[in-house]
Write a protein that holds these residues in place. Structure first.
Motif, PDB file in Angstrom:
ATOM      1  N   SER A   1      27.672  53.637  24.135  1.00  0.00           N
ATOM      2  CA  SER A   1      28.478  52.429  23.988  1.00  0.00           C
ATOM      3  C   SER A   1      29.873  52.603  24.582  1.00  0.00           C
ATOM      4  O   SER A   1      30.329  53.718  24.844  1.00  0.00           O
ATOM      5  CB  SER A   1      28.595  52.043  22.516  1.00  0.00           C
ATOM      6  OG  SER A   1      29.266  53.064  21.791  1.00  0.00           O
TER       7      SER A   1
ATOM      8  N   ARG B   1      27.679  54.210  18.580  1.00  0.00           N
ATOM      9  CA  ARG B   1      26.335  54.143  19.140  1.00  0.00           C
ATOM     10  C   ARG B   1      26.271  54.898  20.470  1.00  0.00           C
ATOM     11  O   ARG B   1      27.230  54.906  21.239  1.00  0.00           O
ATOM     12  CB  ARG B   1      25.907  52.696  19.372  1.00  0.00           C
ATOM     13  CG  ARG B   1      25.761  51.871  18.108  1.00  0.00           C
ATOM     14  CD  ARG B   1      25.311  50.451  18.447  1.00  0.00           C
ATOM     15  NE  ARG B   1      25.249  49.592  17.271  1.00  0.00           N
ATOM     16  CZ  ARG B   1      24.216  49.528  16.450  1.00  0.00           C
ATOM     17  NH1 ARG B   1      23.149  50.282  16.674  1.00  0.00           N
ATOM     18  NH2 ARG B   1      24.235  48.723  15.411  1.00  0.00           N
ATOM     19  N   GLN B   2      25.110  55.487  20.715  1.00  0.00           N
ATOM     20  CA  GLN B   2      24.885  56.233  21.934  1.00  0.00           C
ATOM     21  C   GLN B   2      25.110  55.335  23.151  1.00  0.00           C
ATOM     22  O   GLN B   2      24.571  54.238  23.249  1.00  0.00           O
ATOM     23  CB  GLN B   2      23.461  56.789  21.959  1.00  0.00           C
ATOM     24  CG  GLN B   2      23.101  57.589  23.194  1.00  0.00           C
ATOM     25  CD  GLN B   2      23.856  58.910  23.261  1.00  0.00           C
ATOM     26  OE1 GLN B   2      24.197  59.491  22.236  1.00  0.00           O
ATOM     27  NE2 GLN B   2      24.117  59.385  24.461  1.00  0.00           N
TER      28      GLN B   2
ATOM     29  N   GLU C   1      23.262  52.813  11.480  1.00  0.00           N
ATOM     30  CA  GLU C   1      22.937  54.060  12.160  1.00  0.00           C
ATOM     31  C   GLU C   1      21.665  53.873  12.956  1.00  0.00           C
ATOM     32  O   GLU C   1      20.641  53.441  12.450  1.00  0.00           O
ATOM     33  CB  GLU C   1      22.732  55.178  11.141  1.00  0.00           C
ATOM     34  CG  GLU C   1      22.308  56.484  11.777  1.00  0.00           C
ATOM     35  CD  GLU C   1      22.067  57.552  10.751  1.00  0.00           C
ATOM     36  OE1 GLU C   1      21.345  58.509  11.062  1.00  0.00           O
ATOM     37  OE2 GLU C   1      22.597  57.440   9.648  1.00  0.00           O
ATOM     38  N   PRO C   2      21.706  54.157  14.258  1.00  0.00           N
ATOM     39  CA  PRO C   2      20.510  53.968  15.048  1.00  0.00           C
ATOM     40  C   PRO C   2      19.405  54.921  14.653  1.00  0.00           C
ATOM     41  O   PRO C   2      19.649  56.072  14.334  1.00  0.00           O
ATOM     42  CB  PRO C   2      20.988  54.270  16.486  1.00  0.00           C
ATOM     43  CG  PRO C   2      22.201  55.115  16.300  1.00  0.00           C
ATOM     44  CD  PRO C   2      22.828  54.671  15.014  1.00  0.00           C
TER      45      PRO C   2
ATOM     46  N   PRO D   1      28.400  49.354  11.702  1.00  0.00           N
ATOM     47  CA  PRO D   1      27.198  49.255  12.523  1.00  0.00           C
ATOM     48  C   PRO D   1      26.128  50.202  12.044  1.00  0.00           C
ATOM     49  O   PRO D   1      26.392  51.361  11.757  1.00  0.00           O
ATOM     50  CB  PRO D   1      27.712  49.639  13.917  1.00  0.00           C
ATOM     51  CG  PRO D   1      29.147  49.250  13.891  1.00  0.00           C
ATOM     52  CD  PRO D   1      29.615  49.527  12.471  1.00  0.00           C
TER      53      PRO D   1
ATOM     54  N   ILE E   1      26.110  61.943  19.541  1.00  0.00           N
ATOM     55  CA  ILE E   1      26.345  60.589  20.009  1.00  0.00           C
ATOM     56  C   ILE E   1      27.488  60.602  21.020  1.00  0.00           C
ATOM     57  O   ILE E   1      28.615  60.980  20.693  1.00  0.00           O
ATOM     58  CB  ILE E   1      26.707  59.640  18.849  1.00  0.00           C
ATOM     59  CG1 ILE E   1      25.685  59.743  17.720  1.00  0.00           C
ATOM     60  CG2 ILE E   1      26.853  58.210  19.360  1.00  0.00           C
ATOM     61  CD1 ILE E   1      24.297  59.301  18.099  1.00  0.00           C
TER      62      ILE E   1
END
Length: 413
Positions: A166, A163-164, A13-14, A11, A252
């Motif tokens: 999640s 992810r933050q 990286e935001p 996934p 995170i």
């Protein structure tokens, strides 16, 4: 059947929101100080550049300003908001100009203690800073200097898989893949952390990702407990990695969800699905046939797609065994090498009776749709009584490494 997308894409990286950064820029003399058109750590005296109306005397106030985030000598991290901090005075105004005189927008804090840019700085760029301050004794002071941001060639970054905010499955490790070789694994590992409530025993372990990049995974000794609150920390700002320097500071937080597990027995040709340890459903399946056996051991759900094209050429299968299926439904990916759970209506009549796939776990369309709605990112799928065990870097196969051996993979062991 097995299908492989081009490489393994964790996934993304935001992208962090713009935020005020609180990194401290240190040199042997302390804060990097900008004064009188130099980057000396010695502040210029107010007499040298005081504005009219300022106090007089041989040793006026030593009001100074400092930059953050700054690393690698006196260079500044690029692609982040710039923060100018006052010490021994209050900022009245700040101007930061780049090439051609273009300035960064920004705002002085209400208390006058800092100024934060509204825009990110650019890589490999020299800026000129001019700041007007009111020192502690009331004198008006000017400070000016130039600084340069780091280049992309001077930094290394890691892409992580959580992810933050999640919710993830009980088997998801925290995994970081680095874009450049990690020469000082111990220094980098010290900049990474995983904490949880409740606390658990866990360890990082280094490996090469399938494309040869350096990667480090953190997992607990056993699966996470449902409801566990986990926080992954990355503080690599200023961490030296050979001639490279780290720039990332992240925090995170995520939560472990319901304990959803699946066990596939290739001999009985069944998949047993459990939630929180209780059997919910047993599903007849068809797994890999001879020479195409499904990987043995524990794999972890990487992604889901409702429909996908499966082409054997992507996993190196040609000739009489070749296939090209345009609409395969209810696909749950277990490895980047191409192992999926999916609907296989062409094998109707073989489920629970004959293993006839090229390595995937096939079942009826109805059963595949039911399971697709339940399995999710981070859930473990364990295959038993098959042959070769899935590699630790083929997705998240680290659960197949004995705990003592896993811990030895840490650079700090």
């Amino acid at each position: 059947m097995q299908h492989s997308r081009e490489g393994f894409s964790m996934p993304a990286e935001p992208r962090p929101r713009r935020r005020r950064l609180a990194y401290t820029a240190l040199t042997a003399a302390g804060l990097i100080t900008l004064a009188a058109c130099s980057q000396s750590a010695k502040p210029a005296s107010a007499k040298d550049d005081a504005e009219p109306g300022g106090s007089s005397g041989a040793e006026p106030s030593a009001a100074v300003v400092s930059l953050s985030p700054a690393v690698k000598g006196e260079k500044v991290i690029a692609d982040e908001p710039l923060v100018i901090t006052a010490r021994g005075g209050k900022l009245a105004s700040v101007t930061v100009a780049g090439p051609g005189g273009a300035t960064l927008d920004g705002k002085v804090a209400a208390d006058g203690g800092s100024w934060t840019s509204a825009q990110h700085t650019r890589y490999s760029t020299t800026y000129t800073l001019k700041a007007q301050l009111t020192s502690a004794d009331g004198s008006k002071v000017s400070r000016s200097s130039t600084f340069t941001t780091v280049s992309k060639d001077e930094i290394f970054v890691g892409t992580y898989n959580v992810r933050q905010g999640s919710s993830v499955g009980v088997a998801l490790p925290v995994s970081v893949v680095f874009n450049k070789p990690v020469h000082d694994k111990a220094a980098v590992e010290r900049g990474l952390s995983v904490t949880s409530a409740p606390a658990v025993e866990g360890s990082w372990s280094w490996m090469k990702d399938r494309d040869g990049k350096d990667r480090v995974d953190y997992r607990p000794k056993g699966y996470w407990k449902p409801g566990t609150k986990v926080t992954f920390g990355m503080d690599l700002v200023g961490v030296k990695n050979g001639d490279l320097v780290g720039t990332q500071k992240r925090r995170i937080a995520f939560t472990v969800g319901t304990a959803r597990t699946a066990t596939v027995d290739v001999v009985s040709k069944t998949l047993t699905y459990r939630e929180n340890g209780k059997v919910v459903r047993s599903i007849p399946v068809s797994t890999g046939k001879e020479t195409f056996e499904t990987w043995n051991g524990t794999m972890v759900v990487l992604s889901k797609v409702p429909t996908i094209r499966m082409n054997s050429a992507t996993v190196g299968i040609f000739g009489p065994e070749a296939y090209d299926l345009g609409e395969v439904k209810w696909d749950v990916q277990l490895t980047p090498s191409g192992t999926y759970i999916h609907a296989a209506p062409w094998n109707e009549g073989k489920f629970g009776r004959v293993n006839s796939s090229h390595g995937c776990i096939g079942m009826s369309t109805e059963d595949a749709g039911w399971l697709y709605q339940r399995l999710d990112y981070g859930d473990p799928v364990t295959v038993v009584k098959s042959k070769d065990t899935v590699a630790s870097n083929n997705g998240y196969g680290g659960w197949n490494v004995a705990w003592e051996a896993w811990k030895k993979g840490s650079a700090l062991a």
